[in-house]
Every structure is written in structure tokens, then in C-alpha cells.
Design an enzyme around this catalytic site. Sequence first.
Site, PDB file in Angstrom:
ATOM      1  N   ASP A 151       0.822  -1.223   0.000  1.00  0.00           N
ATOM      2  CA  ASP A 151       0.000   0.000   0.000  1.00  0.00           C
ATOM      3  C   ASP A 151       0.855   1.272   0.000  1.00  0.00           C
ATOM      4  OD1 ASP A 151      -1.339  -2.302   1.065  1.00  0.00           O
ATOM      5  OD2 ASP A 151      -2.936  -1.045   1.853  1.00  0.00           O
ATOM      6  N   ASN A 193      -4.309   3.817  -0.684  1.00  0.00           N
ATOM      7  CA  ASN A 193      -4.044   4.882   0.295  1.00  0.00           C
ATOM      8  C   ASN A 193      -3.203   6.001  -0.310  1.00  0.00           C
ATOM      9  OD1 ASN A 193      -3.610   2.072   2.218  1.00  0.00           O
ATOM     10  ND2 ASN A 193      -5.211   3.519   2.763  1.00  0.00           N
ATOM     11  N   ASN A 210     -10.366  -1.552   0.696  1.00  0.00           N
ATOM     12  CA  ASN A 210     -11.553  -1.024   1.362  1.00  0.00           C
ATOM     13  C   ASN A 210     -11.688   0.495   1.220  1.00  0.00           C
ATOM     14  OD1 ASN A 210      -9.173  -1.405   3.046  1.00  0.00           O
ATOM     15  ND2 ASN A 210     -10.329  -0.427   4.677  1.00  0.00           N
ATOM     16  N   HIS A 211     -10.587   1.187   0.920  1.00  0.00           N
ATOM     17  CA  HIS A 211     -10.645   2.652   0.774  1.00  0.00           C
ATOM     18  C   HIS A 211     -10.879   3.091  -0.675  1.00  0.00           C
ATOM     19  CE1 HIS A 211      -9.650   3.554   4.907  1.00  0.00           C
ATOM     20  NE2 HIS A 211      -8.634   2.716   4.852  1.00  0.00           N
ATOM     21  N   HIS A 214      -6.514  -8.208  -0.152  1.00  0.00           N
ATOM     22  CA  HIS A 214      -6.534  -7.062   0.758  1.00  0.00           C
ATOM     23  C   HIS A 214      -7.376  -7.414   1.982  1.00  0.00           C
ATOM     24  CE1 HIS A 214      -5.619  -2.763   1.127  1.00  0.00           C
ATOM     25  NE2 HIS A 214      -6.766  -2.667   1.768  1.00  0.00           N
ATOM     26  N   HIS A 259      -2.982  -4.403   2.867  1.00  0.00           N
ATOM     27  CA  HIS A 259      -3.913  -3.753   3.797  1.00  0.00           C
ATOM     28  C   HIS A 259      -3.330  -3.424   5.175  1.00  0.00           C
ATOM     29  CE1 HIS A 259      -7.498  -2.379   5.836  1.00  0.00           C
ATOM     30  NE2 HIS A 259      -7.426  -3.358   6.702  1.00  0.00           N
ATOM     31  N   HIS A 313      -0.306  -2.849   6.158  1.00  0.00           N
ATOM     32  CA  HIS A 313       0.847  -1.943   6.092  1.00  0.00           C
ATOM     33  C   HIS A 313       2.045  -2.461   6.864  1.00  0.00           C
ATOM     34  CE1 HIS A 313      -1.696   1.860   4.913  1.00  0.00           C
ATOM     35  NE2 HIS A 313      -2.129   0.745   4.353  1.00  0.00           N
TER      36      HIS A 313
END
Length: 257
Positions: free
Chosen positions: A8, A40, A67-68, A147, A172, A174
Site C-alpha cells: 500500500d 491509500n 476497502n478505501h 486485501h 492492507h 501496512h
Amino acid sequence: MRILFVGDVVGKPGRQAVAALLPAIRRERSVDLVIVNGENAAGGAGLTGEIAREIRDAGADVITNGNHVWDQRTFLKEIDALDFCIRPLNLPPGNPGAGWVIRNGALVVNALGRVFMAEQDDPFRAVDTLLAELGERAPRVRILDWHAEATSEKLAMGWHLDGRFSAVLGSHTHVPTADARILPQGTALVADAGMVGPRDSVLGIEPSIIVSRFLDHLPRRFEVATGVVQFNSVVVDIEDETGRARSIERLDREWLP
Ligand code: FE2
């Protein structure tokens, strides 16, 4: 085929590190396909068309999400015009964009976990259904950006797809994991590639903000941290004819802005 999967990318520091490091890594390691998780990349939450093109110009062939994906509302309207950007396959019907793409002879899929995350359609069955639909049209080389939050769900997907995907690569959290390995039927697996984002942070965000949130539970605006950037990725070597992974290794760097 050699694949580089980059964790990410967090905000501007992450994008700058990708632009600074990716071209040389791509060249030096003779990478055939670069996949970057970009969910992100816009200020720490979401992606825009402009930023996606910036990451592509730095050397990414495919940009995946999570998810973002819709945190930047403009991206809802932009994604269909960006053929190198995919979103999670198991979002409900009606979401724009596609959950998979074929690039440089490889199938790249993005899926979203459900444990400790918002409700989604079943990612395990979604991938099964995609493989059944593609049938003979699916290239042998198949990569999943998986993810998800829970290590159990992440490893379970690896075993579910062992022998059917070349690599199941986690994103996801990180936080890079030290478990990269090849499963018995030839699927490369890592629970999480990690991130490209500020090292002195909590998952890329300024530590004082997150610490305060844990102390008083008050809402705060997240700010991407500054300083040295960690660049986390994995390199996967795959046999073109069989789609089996030969090796998977971590490739981690640090970059000072
Ligand atoms: Fe995420």
C-alpha cells in the site's frame, strides 16, 4: 515471468518513494509486471485518476485497491476510464470498475477480506466464480492482491487457491510479514507485503494522532507522517508454462525524501 508486488502506497511520501525507487528496481531486477496497491495513495485514503496515472508513469502496470477504494468520490466516475486500475472483485453488483485485468500475459485480481472489516460478498467464492467464468481464457500466470486484515483469512485464501493461482499476496495491514513461501502446489504466499509510507508512523499516519485516539477515543483528522519512507515489496518468479511460482522473496528499502 518476474513480478514485483508493492505494498500500500501511503500519501505523497509513498508516491515520491515509488517514483524515486521503482524505475531502478524494475530495471535492475528485470521485472516483467509491476503491481502496486494504491488504495491509500491520495492523502492516505483512496485514489484519484491523476494519482493513479502518476503511479503508472513511475512504472506500475496494474494498480490495485481495497476497502478505501471510494474514499475519494471522484474515483467512482474515473475508474472505468482507467484500464490499469482494478477494485476489489467482491464488492456488490453496481460498483463501477472491474475486479480483474489481464496485463503482460498475467491475470491480476484484487479481493477484499471480511474478517474485522466491513461487510462484503464472499471473496473465496468470488475468485472461484471468476476462474470458472474465465475458463480457458485465464492465463496460467495468476496473481491475487488479497486485501485483508486477519492473518487467518489471508493464509486460508492461499491454501484455497494453491495450485490455481501463481501468487496470493497480502495487502492492507501496512506491516510486512516474514512468512513469504511457496505452498505445495506452487502458489507463492505472503500475508502482507507491507507499505510504501513513512516509517516513523502508525501504518503511515502521524503517531501522535493515533496514540491520542487510543487514549481519548475522540475523532481526529488523520495526517500522513513525514521523514524516512519504507518501501516494502515482494518479488515472485513464475514459470510461464505452468503458472507455478519458483520463488518469492521480500524486497525492502528505505528512502529519505
Ligand atoms: Fe486497506
